[in-house]
Design a protein around this motif. Sequence first.
Motif, PDB file in Angstrom:
ATOM      1  N   UNK A  56     -12.336  -4.194  -0.018  1.00  0.00           N
ATOM      2  CA  UNK A  56     -12.117  -2.966   0.741  1.00  0.00           C
ATOM      3  C   UNK A  56     -12.936  -1.842   0.114  1.00  0.00           C
ATOM      4  N   UNK A  57     -13.482  -0.988   0.975  1.00  0.00           N
ATOM      5  CA  UNK A  57     -14.329   0.110   0.515  1.00  0.00           C
ATOM      6  C   UNK A  57     -13.821   1.428   1.072  1.00  0.00           C
ATOM      7  N   UNK A  58     -14.101   2.510   0.349  1.00  0.00           N
ATOM      8  CA  UNK A  58     -13.816   3.859   0.833  1.00  0.00           C
ATOM      9  C   UNK A  58     -14.949   4.770   0.376  1.00  0.00           C
ATOM     10  N   UNK A  59     -15.230   5.792   1.184  1.00  0.00           N
ATOM     11  CA  UNK A  59     -16.313   6.737   0.877  1.00  0.00           C
ATOM     12  C   UNK A  59     -15.823   7.848  -0.047  1.00  0.00           C
ATOM     13  N   UNK A  60     -16.602   8.131  -1.073  1.00  0.00           N
ATOM     14  CA  UNK A  60     -16.303   9.269  -1.940  1.00  0.00           C
ATOM     15  C   UNK A  60     -16.312  10.562  -1.122  1.00  0.00           C
ATOM     16  N   UNK A  61     -17.142  10.610  -0.094  1.00  0.00           N
ATOM     17  CA  UNK A  61     -17.213  11.803   0.749  1.00  0.00           C
ATOM     18  C   UNK A  61     -15.873  12.099   1.430  1.00  0.00           C
ATOM     19  N   UNK A 117     -10.288   0.240   8.004  1.00  0.00           N
ATOM     20  CA  UNK A 117      -8.992   0.279   7.346  1.00  0.00           C
ATOM     21  C   UNK A 117      -8.291   1.554   7.785  1.00  0.00           C
ATOM     22  N   UNK A 118      -7.006   1.474   8.036  1.00  0.00           N
ATOM     23  CA  UNK A 118      -6.255   2.657   8.416  1.00  0.00           C
ATOM     24  C   UNK A 118      -5.268   2.982   7.312  1.00  0.00           C
ATOM     25  N   UNK A 119      -4.992   4.250   7.125  1.00  0.00           N
ATOM     26  CA  UNK A 119      -4.029   4.607   6.080  1.00  0.00           C
ATOM     27  C   UNK A 119      -2.651   4.078   6.459  1.00  0.00           C
ATOM     28  N   UNK A 120      -1.808   3.921   5.463  1.00  0.00           N
ATOM     29  CA  UNK A 120      -0.466   3.430   5.744  1.00  0.00           C
ATOM     30  C   UNK A 120       0.558   4.363   5.108  1.00  0.00           C
ATOM     31  N   UNK A 121       1.728   4.353   5.674  1.00  0.00           N
ATOM     32  CA  UNK A 121       2.809   5.189   5.130  1.00  0.00           C
ATOM     33  C   UNK A 121       3.160   4.750   3.709  1.00  0.00           C
ATOM     34  N   UNK A 132      -1.579  10.351   4.972  1.00  0.00           N
ATOM     35  CA  UNK A 132      -1.735   9.540   6.183  1.00  0.00           C
ATOM     36  C   UNK A 132      -2.665  10.194   7.211  1.00  0.00           C
ATOM     37  N   UNK A 133      -2.338  11.383   7.648  1.00  0.00           N
ATOM     38  CA  UNK A 133      -3.140  12.052   8.674  1.00  0.00           C
ATOM     39  C   UNK A 133      -4.546  12.418   8.189  1.00  0.00           C
ATOM     40  N   UNK A 134      -4.714  13.022   7.005  1.00  0.00           N
ATOM     41  CA  UNK A 134      -6.071  13.369   6.587  1.00  0.00           C
ATOM     42  C   UNK A 134      -6.979  12.164   6.312  1.00  0.00           C
ATOM     43  N   UNK A 135      -6.409  10.983   6.076  1.00  0.00           N
ATOM     44  CA  UNK A 135      -7.243   9.793   5.872  1.00  0.00           C
ATOM     45  C   UNK A 135      -7.455   8.995   7.149  1.00  0.00           C
ATOM     46  N   UNK A 136      -6.814   9.398   8.236  1.00  0.00           N
ATOM     47  CA  UNK A 136      -6.951   8.671   9.496  1.00  0.00           C
ATOM     48  C   UNK A 136      -8.415   8.682   9.931  1.00  0.00           C
ATOM     49  N   UNK A 137      -8.946   7.538  10.318  1.00  0.00           N
ATOM     50  CA  UNK A 137     -10.351   7.359  10.728  1.00  0.00           C
ATOM     51  C   UNK A 137     -11.350   7.524   9.589  1.00  0.00           C
ATOM     52  N   UNK A 138     -10.882   7.635   8.349  1.00  0.00           N
ATOM     53  CA  UNK A 138     -11.807   7.666   7.209  1.00  0.00           C
ATOM     54  C   UNK A 138     -11.153   7.054   5.968  1.00  0.00           C
TER      55      UNK A 138
END
Length: 161
Positions: A56-61, A117-121, A132-138
Amino acid sequence: MNFKGTLLHIHIAQAASYEMEELAEAECVAGRGIVGDRYFLGNGTYSGRPDVREVTLIEQEALDALARNDPPLQEGPIVLAPVDHRRNLTVRGVPLNHLVGRRFRVGEVILRGGRLNFPCKYLEQLLDLPVYLPLYNRSGLNCGIERGGVIRPGDEIELLD
C-alpha cells in the motif's frame, strides 16, 4: 503522463493493529507482499478480501495537505507521521490516483496499481484524530507486486506503461 517520484519511507506491521515498524530496506515478493508485513503473512485485516493489497502506498503531498488543513475539512491541521497512516510506502511526486491499473517501478521492483485505498473509521479510532473525511480520495493505492526485489528509501519511482 510522466513523473519522477521518490520513495521516502517503508513501514510494515506484523499483524493488524500492531505498531508500524520503519525499515531501511524491504524485500518485496511477487504475488505476496513485503517480507514480514501482515499482508505477506496473510493476517492483515483485509487479507481475506479479493482485492490485491500486497503493498500500500500514500503520497507525502496528501499528508502535507492534512498538516495545512487544506482543504479545511476539520477544526485545524492534523500532522500524521509516516508511521501513523498504516500504509507501507510513503512516496513523493507520484500521482497515485492515476495509477489504478498501471505498471510502475519503485527501485528494482515493479508494481501494478490496484484499487484506490479509502480511509477507514478504524484509523480514526486508532489515532484518535478526525482523518476520515480529509483523507477521502487521497488515502493511497493498493498494489500488486509483478516483479520482486529490494527497495530502499530514496529509490526512484517511474511509470512503465
